[in-house]
Design a protein around this motif. Structure first.
Motif, PDB file in Angstrom:
ATOM      1  N   THR A   1      45.041  -1.366  -9.624  1.00  0.00           N
ATOM      2  CA  THR A   1      46.482  -1.178  -9.433  1.00  0.00           C
ATOM      3  C   THR A   1      46.965  -1.530  -8.030  1.00  0.00           C
ATOM      4  N   GLY A   2      46.064  -1.589  -7.067  1.00  0.00           N
ATOM      5  CA  GLY A   2      46.461  -1.825  -5.683  1.00  0.00           C
ATOM      6  C   GLY A   2      46.970  -0.585  -4.967  1.00  0.00           C
ATOM      7  N   LYS A   3      46.937   0.561  -5.624  1.00  0.00           N
ATOM      8  CA  LYS A   3      47.437   1.794  -5.015  1.00  0.00           C
ATOM      9  C   LYS A   3      46.458   2.313  -3.959  1.00  0.00           C
ATOM     10  N   LEU A   4      47.020   2.881  -2.898  1.00  0.00           N
ATOM     11  CA  LEU A   4      46.213   3.452  -1.821  1.00  0.00           C
ATOM     12  C   LEU A   4      45.586   4.767  -2.280  1.00  0.00           C
ATOM     13  N   LEU A   5      44.274   4.859  -2.175  1.00  0.00           N
ATOM     14  CA  LEU A   5      43.549   6.068  -2.549  1.00  0.00           C
ATOM     15  C   LEU A   5      43.245   6.952  -1.347  1.00  0.00           C
ATOM     16  N   LEU A   6      42.973   6.311  -0.197  1.00  0.00           N
ATOM     17  CA  LEU A   6      42.564   7.074   0.981  1.00  0.00           C
ATOM     18  C   LEU A   6      42.805   6.220   2.218  1.00  0.00           C
ATOM     19  N   GLN A   7      43.287   6.837   3.267  1.00  0.00           N
ATOM     20  CA  GLN A   7      43.507   6.165   4.546  1.00  0.00           C
ATOM     21  C   GLN A   7      42.902   7.024   5.644  1.00  0.00           C
ATOM     22  N   LYS A   8      42.128   6.380   6.552  1.00  0.00           N
ATOM     23  CA  LYS A   8      41.502   7.175   7.608  1.00  0.00           C
ATOM     24  C   LYS A   8      41.198   6.291   8.821  1.00  0.00           C
TER      25      LYS A   8
ATOM     26  N   LYS B   1      34.098   8.286   1.455  1.00  0.00           N
ATOM     27  CA  LYS B   1      35.197   9.111   1.946  1.00  0.00           C
ATOM     28  C   LYS B   1      35.768   8.562   3.247  1.00  0.00           C
ATOM     29  N   LEU B   2      35.320   7.365   3.618  1.00  0.00           N
ATOM     30  CA  LEU B   2      35.720   6.689   4.856  1.00  0.00           C
ATOM     31  C   LEU B   2      35.315   7.472   6.094  1.00  0.00           C
TER      32      LEU B   2
END
Length: 476
Positions: free
Chosen positions: A114-121, A181-182
């Motif tokens: 989908t291209g949706k952001l799951l996690l940003q860190k 989990k980045l």
């Protein structure tokens, strides 16, 4: 930037055209971009493209019919994106102050469907007093990302040109690994003194570093995945005069795709007899040994190679030119065949680059030369154009090549080289109808099972100038 769905674009504009060769062209696919940072194949039907914008970047999923399946925009300057643990991981860098270097790196974990952001860190914040240069490696199966930062001797300054001072000095190498989990693990490698000539990561996540010494030996160190101390180091003699300067050589390196204990190194240099020489080295950490082969590139030898090329219909004769301008351009290993590309590249006084026809050498796993072939391009381009060749290895053990050829107005040459025989399966010019003659295709093509998409952008003189992008779909 204006966002739109592919279906709406097709309905509202006549941008999609069909050539007689079954090519499809999508004009003005993206406007006012900073160019394409990288692309990668998600699967046989879908590629991911990363486009640089102003202080942000955009990821797009594009299928083999040039349809945009999804797109999303993220903060920072694009560093790299790739497959990562069943998802997509993109790395964005934030500029420091002065705004001539990166001071932090953020990871974006993205749903591949989908291209949706799951996690940003935030995964790394630089504390180095000098500029760090980034390189990144994704495992082909998506099992890891390694972000490698080489600390240089260049001061953090407002001037881009001042960065050139001591940029080749290496004060340290930091490797950042991230989990699903980045969460980052930061490793500072224990490296030898000497001139840094490359870093590679193999399929197991081990890292190899390559350093030339003042005594003209090469030290290759292997770091097991996540380790800071080398498990072993191999020293290999190189046939160079003692007084050789680092700006007189070009080099490349690669890991074996089959053996995690094998790496390769290539070097274009002058030998003690002042002849230009191509040195190719294999280091084997299982046997704790190195092997080297040399090709002395005299004028007569180069002329023999040039004459051996018989051009197919509608392809010009090769012009390799003087060996004096030879540089090592590319180096990879695929399924046991090592490919090394080299040829003439030099700068004219008016600020333009000229590239003559390239030579492609193939070697087996024991460094026996299995073939020598010529890529008959001759290209003149501006310093900011990056009009170099793009390469892709397909499932049929063919090396696919796309190269711009011409003098500031470019034709597009496509070739398929059989790595088993060293013969061109195909070598032809592609149609450029309705594409501006000075537009060129950078080495960020999108490759699918039975087709490929070329990205065309205009010729510019400005550094980091804004460009519009066209897409052209071609079949093999």
């Amino acid at each position: 930037m204006k966002k739109f769905l592919f279906g709406v674009l097709v309905l509202l504009t006549p941008a999609l055209t069909f050539a007689q060769t079954q090519q499809q062209l999508l004009k003005d696919f993206e406007k006012n971009t900073r160019g394409v940072k990288n692309t990668f194949q998600l699967n046989d039907q879908v590629n991911i493209m990363t486009i640089r914008l102003d202080n942000e970047f955009e990821l797009l999923a594009i299928d083999n019919k040039m349809q945009v399946l999804w797109r999303n925009t993220f903060k920072g300057d694009a560093v790299i994106s790739g497959k990562f643990k069943g998802h997509i991981l993109a790395i964005g860098a934030n500029v420091g102050d002065p705004k001539t270097y990166f001071d932090s790196y953020t990871g974006y974990l993205i749903d591949e469907q989908t291209g949706k952001l799951l996690l940003q860190k935030l995964i790394y914040m630089s504390t180095a007093s000098t500029v760090e240069v980034a390189d990144a490696f994704f495992a082909e199966d998506g099992s890891y990302l390694k972000l490698a930062l080489r600390q240089t001797g260049a001061k953090k300054t407002h001037s881009r040109f001042s960065l050139l001072d001591k940029i080749d000095e290496t004060r340290g190498i930091t490797v950042i690994d991230v989990n699903d989990k980045l969460e980052a693990t930061v490793s500072v490698l224990e490296i030898p003194n000497g001139f840094y000539t490359g870093l590679q990561a193999n399929k197991a996540g081990d890292v190899f570093t390559f350093f030339l010494q003042n005594d003209k030996t090469l030290i290759v160190s292997k770091f097991e995945n996540g380790k800071t101390k080398p498990s072993a180091a191999i020293t290999q003699n190189v046939d160079m005069p003692e007084q050789t300067k680092t700006d007189e050589i070009t080099y490349g390196s690669a890991c074996s795709s089959m053996d995690p204990n094998v790496a390769y190194f290539g070097l274009m240099h002058k030998n003690p007899s002042k002849d230009l020489e191509l040195t190719v080295c294999k280091v084997d950490f299982t046997a704790n040994s190195g092997k080297i082969v040399n090709e002395i590139l005299t004028k007569s030898h180069v002329k023999t190679i040039e004459k051996s090329f018989i051009p197919p219909d509608k392809i010009d004769k090769a012009y390799i030119g003087s060996e004096y301008f030879f540089v090592l351009k590319h180096m990879w290993e695929y399924d046991g065949t090592l490919s090394v590309v080299y040829g003439g590249k030099y700068q004219e006084g008016n600020g333009y680059w000229i590239e003559n026809s390239a030579i492609i050498n193939g070697y087996d796993k024991d460094l026996n030369q299995s073939f020598q072939q010529v890529l008959p391009n001759r290209t003149t381009f501006a310093l900011t154009s990056h009009a170099t060749a793009g390469f892709y290895h397909n499932s049929n053990n063919n090396l696919c090549v796309v190269v711009n050829t011409g003098n500031m107005t470019f034709d597009t040459m496509f070739g398929q080289l059989d790595l088993a025989t060293g013969k061109w399966v195909k070598l032809k010019m592609l149609e450029k109808k309705k594409i501006t003659s000075s537009d060129f295709t950078p080495p960020t093509d999108l490759w699918y099972k039975d087709s490929f998409i070329l990205i065309y952008q205009p010729f510019t003189h400005g550094l980091d100038a804004k460009v519009d992008l066209d897409l052209q779909l071609n079949s093999f």
